[in-house]
Scaffold this active site. Structure first.
Site, PDB file in Angstrom:
ATOM      1  N   ARG A 168       1.054  -1.112  -0.039  1.00 23.03           N
ATOM      2  CA  ARG A 168      -0.027   0.002  -0.047  1.00 23.03           C
ATOM      3  C   ARG A 168       0.738   1.305   0.154  1.00 23.03           C
ATOM      4  O   ARG A 168       0.596   2.144   0.742  1.00 23.03           O
ATOM      5  CB  ARG A 168      -0.864   0.015   1.199  1.00 23.03           C
ATOM      6  N   SER A 205     -10.354  -0.474   3.840  1.00 21.40           N
ATOM      7  CA  SER A 205      -9.587  -0.661   4.936  1.00 21.40           C
ATOM      8  C   SER A 205      -9.029   0.671   5.340  1.00 21.40           C
ATOM      9  O   SER A 205      -8.222   1.414   4.629  1.00 21.40           O
ATOM     10  CB  SER A 205      -8.111  -1.613   4.501  1.00 21.40           C
ATOM     11  N   GLU A 238      -4.233   4.034   6.209  1.00 20.23           N
ATOM     12  CA  GLU A 238      -4.235   3.946   4.751  1.00 20.23           C
ATOM     13  C   GLU A 238      -4.484   5.172   3.995  1.00 20.23           C
ATOM     14  O   GLU A 238      -3.804   5.595   3.083  1.00 20.23           O
ATOM     15  CB  GLU A 238      -4.932   3.054   4.249  1.00 20.23           C
TER      16      GLU A 238
HETATM   17  N1  EPU Z   1     -10.915 -10.123  11.101  1.00 17.22           N
HETATM   18  C1  EPU Z   1     -11.566 -10.431  12.238  1.00 17.22           C
HETATM   19  N2  EPU Z   1     -12.306  -9.598  12.453  1.00 17.22           N
HETATM   20  C2  EPU Z   1     -12.711  -8.419  11.439  1.00 17.22           C
HETATM   21  C3  EPU Z   1     -12.007  -8.415  10.313  1.00 17.22           C
HETATM   22  C4  EPU Z   1     -11.054  -9.282  10.143  1.00 17.22           C
HETATM   23  O1  EPU Z   1     -11.444 -11.188  12.807  1.00 17.22           O
HETATM   24  O2  EPU Z   1     -13.483  -7.381  12.048  1.00 17.22           O
HETATM   25  C5  EPU Z   1      -9.981 -11.415  10.668  1.00 17.22           C
HETATM   26  C6  EPU Z   1     -10.832 -12.315   9.477  1.00 17.22           C
HETATM   27  O3  EPU Z   1     -11.438 -13.163  10.056  1.00 17.22           O
HETATM   28  C7  EPU Z   1      -9.429 -12.885   8.711  1.00 17.22           C
HETATM   29  C8  EPU Z   1      -8.411 -11.670   8.898  1.00 17.22           C
HETATM   30  O4  EPU Z   1      -8.806 -11.020   9.940  1.00 17.22           O
HETATM   31  O5  EPU Z   1      -9.098 -14.144   9.319  1.00 17.22           O
HETATM   32  C9  EPU Z   1      -8.204 -11.047   7.764  1.00 17.22           C
HETATM   33  O6  EPU Z   1      -9.351 -10.398   7.065  1.00 17.22           O
HETATM   34  P1  EPU Z   1      -9.729 -10.200   5.557  1.00 17.22           P
HETATM   35  O7  EPU Z   1      -9.553 -11.494   4.848  1.00 17.22           O
HETATM   36  O8  EPU Z   1     -11.152  -9.433   5.403  1.00 17.22           O
HETATM   37  O9  EPU Z   1      -8.400  -9.288   5.070  1.00 17.22           O
HETATM   38  P2  EPU Z   1      -7.917  -8.002   5.601  1.00 17.22           P
HETATM   39  O10 EPU Z   1      -6.589  -8.537   6.147  1.00 17.22           O
HETATM   40  O11 EPU Z   1      -8.828  -7.424   6.501  1.00 17.22           O
HETATM   41  C10 EPU Z   1      -6.862  -7.353   3.418  1.00 17.22           C
HETATM   42  C11 EPU Z   1      -6.697  -5.757   2.690  1.00 17.22           C
HETATM   43  C12 EPU Z   1      -8.081  -5.771   1.748  1.00 17.22           C
HETATM   44  C13 EPU Z   1      -8.064  -6.777   0.763  1.00 17.22           C
HETATM   45  C14 EPU Z   1      -8.262  -8.151   1.562  1.00 17.22           C
HETATM   46  C15 EPU Z   1      -8.176  -9.376   0.824  1.00 17.22           C
HETATM   47  C16 EPU Z   1      -5.414  -4.566   3.910  1.00 17.22           C
HETATM   48  C17 EPU Z   1      -5.145  -3.437   4.769  1.00 17.22           C
HETATM   49  N3  EPU Z   1      -6.595  -4.901   3.425  1.00 17.22           N
HETATM   50  O12 EPU Z   1      -7.982  -7.157   4.528  1.00 17.22           O
HETATM   51  O13 EPU Z   1      -7.878  -4.610   1.002  1.00 17.22           O
HETATM   52  O14 EPU Z   1      -9.250  -6.614   0.118  1.00 17.22           O
HETATM   53  O15 EPU Z   1      -7.073  -8.132   2.578  1.00 17.22           O
HETATM   54  O16 EPU Z   1      -6.961  -9.359  -0.035  1.00 17.22           O
HETATM   55  O17 EPU Z   1      -4.275  -4.850   3.402  1.00 17.22           O
HETATM   56  C18 EPU Z   1      -8.285  -2.094   1.132  1.00 17.22           C
HETATM   57  O18 EPU Z   1      -6.949  -1.950   1.323  1.00 17.22           O
HETATM   58  O19 EPU Z   1      -9.080  -1.074   1.139  1.00 17.22           O
HETATM   59  C19 EPU Z   1      -8.938  -3.546   1.097  1.00 17.22           C
HETATM   60  C20 EPU Z   1     -10.132  -3.808   1.325  1.00 17.22           C
END
Ligand code: EPU
Length: 350
Positions: free
Chosen positions: A168, A250, A346
């Site tokens: 990012r 995010s 971000e």
């Molecule tokens: N989780 C929780 N509670 C929550 C949110 C997440 O326990 O409220 C846990 C989920 O269960 C999962 C883990 O955290 O085990 C990761 O969650 P998720 O798969 O939704 O991905 P993320 O790390 O929250 C990142 C990117 C997203 C992208 C997804 C999929 C960043 C900051 N965000 O989210 O990007 O779509 O992976 O690759 O790296 C963005 O940048 O705007 C964005 C949406």
């Protein structure tokens, strides 16, 4: 070139925050901007502050009206530049909608961007953020971009190495450091981006959400269109649609910690979601950390934490940028107090 005064910015930021631009110019092609910069008006328009470049507004928190001249990038156009046995070279104007561009490449039969479906914003913002999702980052499909230097009016081209991509991150997020640094924040207006989509196409399926879809449907070899449809469904299920609920995706980056730091956290919170990185560090899920601090569904004024994904802050209607930032700071404090980790926002805050 028309300079518009007192322009409402609510339609131009995905958070839907109410704010105004004192003066705004729509840049529809390179000549528009080069002409404006060469005119006598330019000095008067930028005397007090350098201009502010507004793309799709999907990674932006407005905390008040924008006093500097706003350059709203509306450069359109998409075309195939080259097709060889090794891949497709595709170009899009910075003002093209990102998701529509992904859909268009697939319709043309040029796969490769499907994992990046439904990311809000415009093509020009994609390298700034090095957008990423489901195992693919923009830098994996990036070839070059064209930009205009807002100090000199010169056009220039950057390749991937020159963009300094990170998680990012890119040179476009860093301030120029007294002429020595590589930062181009506020200095460059991206006009066009070129993508390289390699052949043969290889699906990127490593993410748990995608593996679950494959198991559920029994489809072991999905094509790019199928992956695109899955990604859209996965995102729609857990991320709010900015057209309905204002948000900037995010709000925080996923932090990385050392193995020792991670072991400490696991000792206290065995369920912490963590992923080993290639460089030996460990990435933690910021959404999990925020969720563990009990933030889901809570808020400050009209700014809230999304019920289905704690990493996303939302505008429940009429939120101010101040409310969003107060909420963000309260989240940072509680995550820091419990885990010793300072979450890094971000979006760009103006
Ligand atoms: N989780 C929780 N509670 C929550 C949110 C997440 O326990 O409220 C846990 C989920 O269960 C999962 C883990 O955290 O085990 C990761 O969650 P998720 O798969 O939704 O991905 P993320 O790390 O929250 C990142 C990117 C997203 C992208 C997804 C999929 C960043 C900051 N965000 O989210 O990007 O779509 O992976 O690759 O790296 C963005 O940048 O705007 C964005 C949406």
């Amino acid at each position: 070139m028309v300079v518009e005064n007192n322009v409402a910015l609510q339609p131009y930021n995905s958070f839907g925050i109410v704010a105004r631009a004192q003066r705004l110019v729509r840049v529809r092609d390179e000549a528009d901007l080069i002409g404006l910069m060469a005119s006598a008006d330019w000095n008067a328009l930028t005397r007090e502050a350098p201009p502010f470049v507004l793309g799709g507004g999907s990674n932006l928190v407005l905390t008040g009206d924008i006093k500097p001249l706003v350059l709203k990038v509306e450069i359109r156009g998409r075309r195939l530049l080259e097709e060889t046995a090794r891949g497709w070279l595709v170009e899009a104007g910075a003002g093209e909608n990102w998701h529509d561009t992904v859909g268009w490449t697939l319709e043309q039969g040029w796969p490769g961007l499907e994992n990046l479906a439904l990311i809000p914003g415009c093509v020009g913002a994609s390298p700034v953020q090095n957008i990423g999702a489901y195992g693919v980052e923009l830098q994996d499909r990036f070839h070059e971009l064209d930009a205009i230097d807002l100090q000199t009016g010169q056009s220039f081209t950057l390749d991937a190495a020159q963009c300094g991509f990170g998680y990012r991150d890119s040179v476009f997020k860093h301030a120029p450091a007294g002429g020595k640094g590589m930062g181009l924040a506020g200095r460059a207006l991206i006009t066009r981006v070129r993508f390289w989509l390699p052949r043969p196409w290889k699906p990127v399926l490593g993410y748990a959400d995608l593996e679950r879809r494959m198991a559920e449907t029994g489809m072991a070899n999905p094509d790019a269109r199928q992956i695109f449809d899955w990604i859209c469904a996965i995102r729609r299920a857990k991320l709010p649609d900015p057209a309905v609920i204002g948000n900037a995706g995010s709000f925080f980056k996923n932090p990385t910690v050392s193995v020792e730091q991670c072991a400490d956290i696991i000792a206290r919170d065995p369920k912490v979601v963590h992923y080993p990185m290639a460089d030996g560090s460990i990435k933690l899920a910021a959404g999990w950390l925020i969720d563990a601090c009990g933030w889901k569904g809570r808020g400050v004024g009209n700014a809230g934490v999304y019920e289905k994904q704690a990493l996303v802050l939302v505008n429940r209607g009429g939120a101010t940028g101040g409310e969003v930032m107060t909420l963000a700071k309260a989240i940072q404090t509680s995550v820091y107090e419990r885990f010793g980790i300072l979450l890094e926002p971000e979006p760009v805050v103006v």
